[in-house]
Design a protein around this motif. Structure first.
Motif, PDB file in Angstrom:
ATOM      1  N   LYS A   1       0.832  -1.200   0.000  1.00 39.22           N
ATOM      2  CA  LYS A   1       0.000   0.000   0.000  1.00 39.22           C
ATOM      3  C   LYS A   1       0.873   1.259   0.000  1.00 39.22           C
ATOM      4  CE  LYS A   1      -3.858   2.165   2.473  1.00 39.22           C
ATOM      5  NZ  LYS A   1      -4.696   2.338   1.281  1.00 39.22           N
ATOM      6  N   TYR A   2       1.973   1.184   0.710  1.00 36.97           N
ATOM      7  CA  TYR A   2       2.931   2.286   0.741  1.00 36.97           C
ATOM      8  C   TYR A   2       4.314   1.742   0.412  1.00 36.97           C
ATOM      9  CZ  TYR A   2      -0.750   4.628   3.389  1.00 36.97           C
ATOM     10  OH  TYR A   2      -1.942   5.158   3.788  1.00 36.97           O
ATOM     11  N   LEU A   3       5.072   2.552  -0.298  1.00 37.42           N
ATOM     12  CA  LEU A   3       6.424   2.157  -0.679  1.00 37.42           C
ATOM     13  C   LEU A   3       7.298   3.400  -0.651  1.00 37.42           C
ATOM     14  CD1 LEU A   3       8.275  -0.092  -1.677  1.00 37.42           C
ATOM     15  CD2 LEU A   3       7.357   0.240  -3.973  1.00 37.42           C
ATOM     16  N   VAL A   4       8.266   3.409   0.264  1.00 34.40           N
ATOM     17  CA  VAL A   4       9.202   4.525   0.356  1.00 34.40           C
ATOM     18  C   VAL A   4      10.578   3.972   0.044  1.00 34.40           C
ATOM     19  CG1 VAL A   4      10.163   6.324   1.809  1.00 34.40           C
ATOM     20  CG2 VAL A   4       7.781   5.610   2.133  1.00 34.40           C
ATOM     21  N   THR A   5      11.255   4.605  -0.897  1.00 33.72           N
ATOM     22  CA  THR A   5      12.536   4.087  -1.323  1.00 33.72           C
ATOM     23  C   THR A   5      13.426   5.220  -1.809  1.00 33.72           C
ATOM     24  OG1 THR A   5      13.579   2.397  -2.724  1.00 33.72           O
ATOM     25  CG2 THR A   5      11.799   3.693  -3.692  1.00 33.72           C
ATOM     26  N   GLN A   6      14.668   4.916  -2.015  1.00 34.72           N
ATOM     27  CA  GLN A   6      15.614   5.945  -2.448  1.00 34.72           C
ATOM     28  C   GLN A   6      15.803   5.908  -3.960  1.00 34.72           C
ATOM     29  OE1 GLN A   6      19.132   5.148  -0.047  1.00 34.72           O
ATOM     30  NE2 GLN A   6      18.513   6.692   1.445  1.00 34.72           N
ATOM     31  N   MET A   7      16.217   7.014  -4.479  1.00 31.25           N
ATOM     32  CA  MET A   7      16.531   7.106  -5.907  1.00 31.25           C
ATOM     33  C   MET A   7      17.523   6.026  -6.300  1.00 31.25           C
ATOM     34  SD  MET A   7      16.945  11.059  -7.095  1.00 31.25           S
ATOM     35  CE  MET A   7      18.261  11.372  -5.949  1.00 31.25           C
ATOM     36  N   GLY A   8      17.319   5.484  -7.478  1.00 30.69           N
ATOM     37  CA  GLY A   8      18.242   4.490  -8.005  1.00 30.69           C
ATOM     38  C   GLY A   8      17.872   3.058  -7.669  1.00 30.69           C
ATOM     39  N   ASN A   9      16.982   2.893  -6.692  1.00 32.21           N
ATOM     40  CA  ASN A   9      16.578   1.529  -6.334  1.00 32.21           C
ATOM     41  C   ASN A   9      15.615   0.942  -7.354  1.00 32.21           C
ATOM     42  OD1 ASN A   9      18.132   1.572  -4.041  1.00 32.21           O
ATOM     43  ND2 ASN A   9      16.430   1.945  -2.627  1.00 32.21           N
ATOM     44  N   ASP A  10      15.459  -0.379  -7.280  1.00 31.63           N
ATOM     45  CA  ASP A  10      14.486  -1.096  -8.103  1.00 31.63           C
ATOM     46  C   ASP A  10      13.392  -1.620  -7.181  1.00 31.63           C
ATOM     47  OD1 ASP A  10      17.133  -2.774  -9.983  1.00 31.63           O
ATOM     48  OD2 ASP A  10      16.392  -0.709 -10.062  1.00 31.63           O
ATOM     49  N   LYS A  11      12.147  -1.467  -7.588  1.00 32.67           N
ATOM     50  CA  LYS A  11      11.034  -1.939  -6.759  1.00 32.67           C
ATOM     51  C   LYS A  11       9.934  -2.541  -7.623  1.00 32.67           C
ATOM     52  CE  LYS A  11      12.489  -0.781  -2.685  1.00 32.67           C
ATOM     53  NZ  LYS A  11      12.801  -1.822  -1.668  1.00 32.67           N
ATOM     54  N   SER A  12       9.116  -3.361  -6.980  1.00 32.36           N
ATOM     55  CA  SER A  12       7.979  -3.972  -7.677  1.00 32.36           C
ATOM     56  C   SER A  12       6.687  -3.743  -6.914  1.00 32.36           C
ATOM     57  CB  SER A  12       8.192  -5.481  -7.848  1.00 32.36           C
ATOM     58  OG  SER A  12       9.258  -5.745  -8.727  1.00 32.36           O
ATOM     59  N   ILE A  13       5.605  -3.629  -7.673  1.00 28.63           N
ATOM     60  CA  ILE A  13       4.265  -3.557  -7.109  1.00 28.63           C
ATOM     61  C   ILE A  13       3.477  -4.729  -7.694  1.00 28.63           C
ATOM     62  CG2 ILE A  13       2.214  -2.155  -6.757  1.00 28.63           C
ATOM     63  CD1 ILE A  13       3.879   0.285  -7.608  1.00 28.63           C
ATOM     64  N   LYS A  14       2.748  -5.410  -6.828  1.00 29.79           N
ATOM     65  CA  LYS A  14       1.995  -6.577  -7.293  1.00 29.79           C
ATOM     66  C   LYS A  14       0.509  -6.277  -7.345  1.00 29.79           C
ATOM     67  CE  LYS A  14       5.309  -9.998  -5.720  1.00 29.79           C
ATOM     68  NZ  LYS A  14       5.527 -11.254  -4.963  1.00 29.79           N
ATOM     69  N   CYS A  15      -0.166  -6.907  -8.279  1.00 34.24           N
ATOM     70  CA  CYS A  15      -1.607  -6.733  -8.402  1.00 34.24           C
ATOM     71  C   CYS A  15      -2.241  -8.058  -8.768  1.00 34.24           C
ATOM     72  CB  CYS A  15      -1.937  -5.687  -9.452  1.00 34.24           C
ATOM     73  SG  CYS A  15      -3.724  -5.440  -9.670  1.00 34.24           S
ATOM     74  N   GLU A  16      -3.368  -8.325  -8.113  1.00 36.10           N
ATOM     75  CA  GLU A  16      -4.123  -9.548  -8.385  1.00 36.10           C
ATOM     76  C   GLU A  16      -5.604  -9.219  -8.395  1.00 36.10           C
ATOM     77  OE1 GLU A  16      -3.618 -12.529  -5.396  1.00 36.10           O
ATOM     78  OE2 GLU A  16      -4.918 -13.978  -6.383  1.00 36.10           O
ATOM     79  N   GLN A  17      -6.335  -9.819  -9.321  1.00 36.58           N
ATOM     80  CA  GLN A  17      -7.788  -9.638  -9.326  1.00 36.58           C
ATOM     81  C   GLN A  17      -8.463 -11.004  -9.336  1.00 36.58           C
ATOM     82  OE1 GLN A  17      -9.887 -10.313 -12.175  1.00 36.58           O
ATOM     83  NE2 GLN A  17      -8.375 -10.576 -13.793  1.00 36.58           N
ATOM     84  N   ASN A  18      -9.527 -11.097  -8.550  1.00 33.10           N
ATOM     85  CA  ASN A  18     -10.266 -12.369  -8.464  1.00 33.10           C
ATOM     86  C   ASN A  18     -11.650 -12.253  -9.098  1.00 33.10           C
ATOM     87  OD1 ASN A  18     -11.669 -10.856  -6.627  1.00 33.10           O
ATOM     88  ND2 ASN A  18     -11.152 -12.096  -4.837  1.00 33.10           N
TER      89      ASN A  18
ATOM     90  N   ASN B   1      -6.676  -0.557  -4.397  1.00 35.10           N
ATOM     91  CA  ASN B   1      -6.605   0.538  -3.429  1.00 35.10           C
ATOM     92  C   ASN B   1      -5.434   1.482  -3.656  1.00 35.10           C
ATOM     93  OD1 ASN B   1      -8.921  -0.195  -2.066  1.00 35.10           O
ATOM     94  ND2 ASN B   1      -7.814  -1.607  -0.722  1.00 35.10           N
ATOM     95  N   GLY B   2      -4.556   1.124  -4.585  1.00 35.25           N
ATOM     96  CA  GLY B   2      -3.448   2.014  -4.897  1.00 35.25           C
ATOM     97  C   GLY B   2      -2.200   1.721  -4.085  1.00 35.25           C
ATOM     98  N   THR B   3      -1.074   2.069  -4.672  1.00 32.65           N
ATOM     99  CA  THR B   3       0.223   1.990  -3.993  1.00 32.65           C
ATOM    100  C   THR B   3       0.837   3.378  -4.037  1.00 32.65           C
ATOM    101  OG1 THR B   3       0.597  -0.318  -4.602  1.00 32.65           O
ATOM    102  CG2 THR B   3       2.534   1.010  -4.049  1.00 32.65           C
ATOM    103  N   ARG B   4       1.050   3.952  -2.859  1.00 28.90           N
ATOM    104  CA  ARG B   4       1.662   5.282  -2.813  1.00 28.90           C
ATOM    105  C   ARG B   4       3.172   5.118  -2.779  1.00 28.90           C
ATOM    106  NH1 ARG B   4       0.158  10.403  -1.979  1.00 28.90           N
ATOM    107  NH2 ARG B   4      -1.985   9.774  -1.542  1.00 28.90           N
ATOM    108  N   LEU B   5       3.803   5.486  -3.873  1.00 29.83           N
ATOM    109  CA  LEU B   5       5.264   5.372  -3.999  1.00 29.83           C
ATOM    110  C   LEU B   5       5.904   6.723  -3.727  1.00 29.83           C
ATOM    111  CD1 LEU B   5       7.915   3.947  -4.911  1.00 29.83           C
ATOM    112  CD2 LEU B   5       7.313   4.612  -7.245  1.00 29.83           C
ATOM    113  N   THR B   6       6.832   6.733  -2.800  1.00 34.63           N
ATOM    114  CA  THR B   6       7.585   7.942  -2.493  1.00 34.63           C
ATOM    115  C   THR B   6       9.070   7.661  -2.709  1.00 34.63           C
ATOM    116  OG1 THR B   6       5.969   8.581  -0.812  1.00 34.63           O
ATOM    117  CG2 THR B   6       8.113   9.682  -0.746  1.00 34.63           C
ATOM    118  N   VAL B   7       9.664   8.430  -3.598  1.00 35.95           N
ATOM    119  CA  VAL B   7      11.092   8.265  -3.892  1.00 35.95           C
ATOM    120  C   VAL B   7      11.846   9.442  -3.273  1.00 35.95           C
ATOM    121  CG1 VAL B   7      12.823   7.979  -5.693  1.00 35.95           C
ATOM    122  CG2 VAL B   7      10.496   7.109  -6.035  1.00 35.95           C
ATOM    123  N   THR B   8      12.821   9.132  -2.437  1.00 35.93           N
ATOM    124  CA  THR B   8      13.554  10.204  -1.751  1.00 35.93           C
ATOM    125  C   THR B   8      15.000  10.304  -2.262  1.00 35.93           C
ATOM    126  OG1 THR B   8      14.259   8.688  -0.024  1.00 35.93           O
ATOM    127  CG2 THR B   8      12.188   9.871   0.329  1.00 35.93           C
TER     128      THR B   8
END
Lengths: 110, 115
Positions: B9-26, B108-115
């Motif tokens: 739901k929330y993702l805070v990470t630093q510049m240059g990193n790699d990240k993934s968001i997952k989504c599933e629907q039933n 519901n969304g994923t709020r990504l914050t890159v610092t």
């Protein structure tokens, strides 16, 4: 690509006042959908309009599709604090994409 | 039961990193999407997949790579994160048929914050 223009971007009303948001397109729309996003929430489907001149109502909400199918409006009668949120219109484009207007954010003070 | 679920739901990470968001629907829907919502609430389509096949790939940096292992899942991988990637990312799905009239169901969304 083509995008529906939505106005106003923001609207503040006193509780009990009416509210209207408009969507306009330069080309004919096959259909238009309306969504509501509460603060901190996700967009939720409200309604779809397909026919020229169509008018649909959901309690205090009235949705219209223009005769030329180039514009649409959402009117809320006697706003309540629960109406707060951002209202989006969206059009379906070729390739199954649903393209959203920029939204109208409604705030209501009691 | 949650129809379209995204994690995290929330993702805070630093510049240059790699990240993934997952989504599933039933919901048994055929088509899934990723939308990006910026600070002005503008919802911009990024990708669309139908039955695991990419249909729409809007002008999105190739640092963004969607992956659909099956038609119930659509994940979003982002490489070399930049400050401008900060946004809320919504997954959505829709039942396709003979018309394009079915509504979108959003996660519901994923709020990504890159610092």
């Amino acid at each position: 690509g083509q995008q529906v223009m939505q106005i106003p971007q923001y609207q503040h009303v006193q509780e009990g006042e009416d509210f209207t948001t408009y969507c306009n397109s330069s080309t004919t729309l096959s259909n238009i959908q309306w969504y509501k996003q509460r603060p901190g929430g996700h967009p939720v489907f409200l309604i779809q309009l397909v026919k020229s001149g169509e008018v649909k109502k959901q309690k205090r909400l009235t949705f219209q599709f223009g005769e030329a199918k180039k514009n649409s409006s959402l009117h809320i009668t006697a706003t309540q604090t629960t109406d707060v949120g951002t209202y989006f219109c969206a059009e379906v484009q070729a390739g199954t994409a649903l393209i959203f207007g920029k939204g109208t954010t409604l705030s209501v003070s009691s | 039961d949650t129809a379209v679920s995204q994690t995290p739901k929330y993702l805070v990470t630093q510049m240059g990193n790699d990240k993934s968001i997952k989504c599933e629907q039933n919901l048994g829907h055929d088509t899934m999407y990723w939308y990006k919502q910026d600070s002005k609430k503008f919802l911009k389509i990024m990708f669309s997949y139908n039955n695991k096949e990419l249909i729409i790939n809007e002008t999105v940096p190739n640092r963004f790579s969607p992956k659909s292992p099956d038609k119930a899942h659509l994940n979003l991988h982002i490489n070399s994160l930049e400050l401008g990637d900060s946004a809320v990312y919504f997954c959505a799905s829709r039942k396709e048929g003979n018309s394009y009239n079915s509504p979108l169901h959003f996660g519901n969304g994923t709020r990504l914050t890159v610092t």
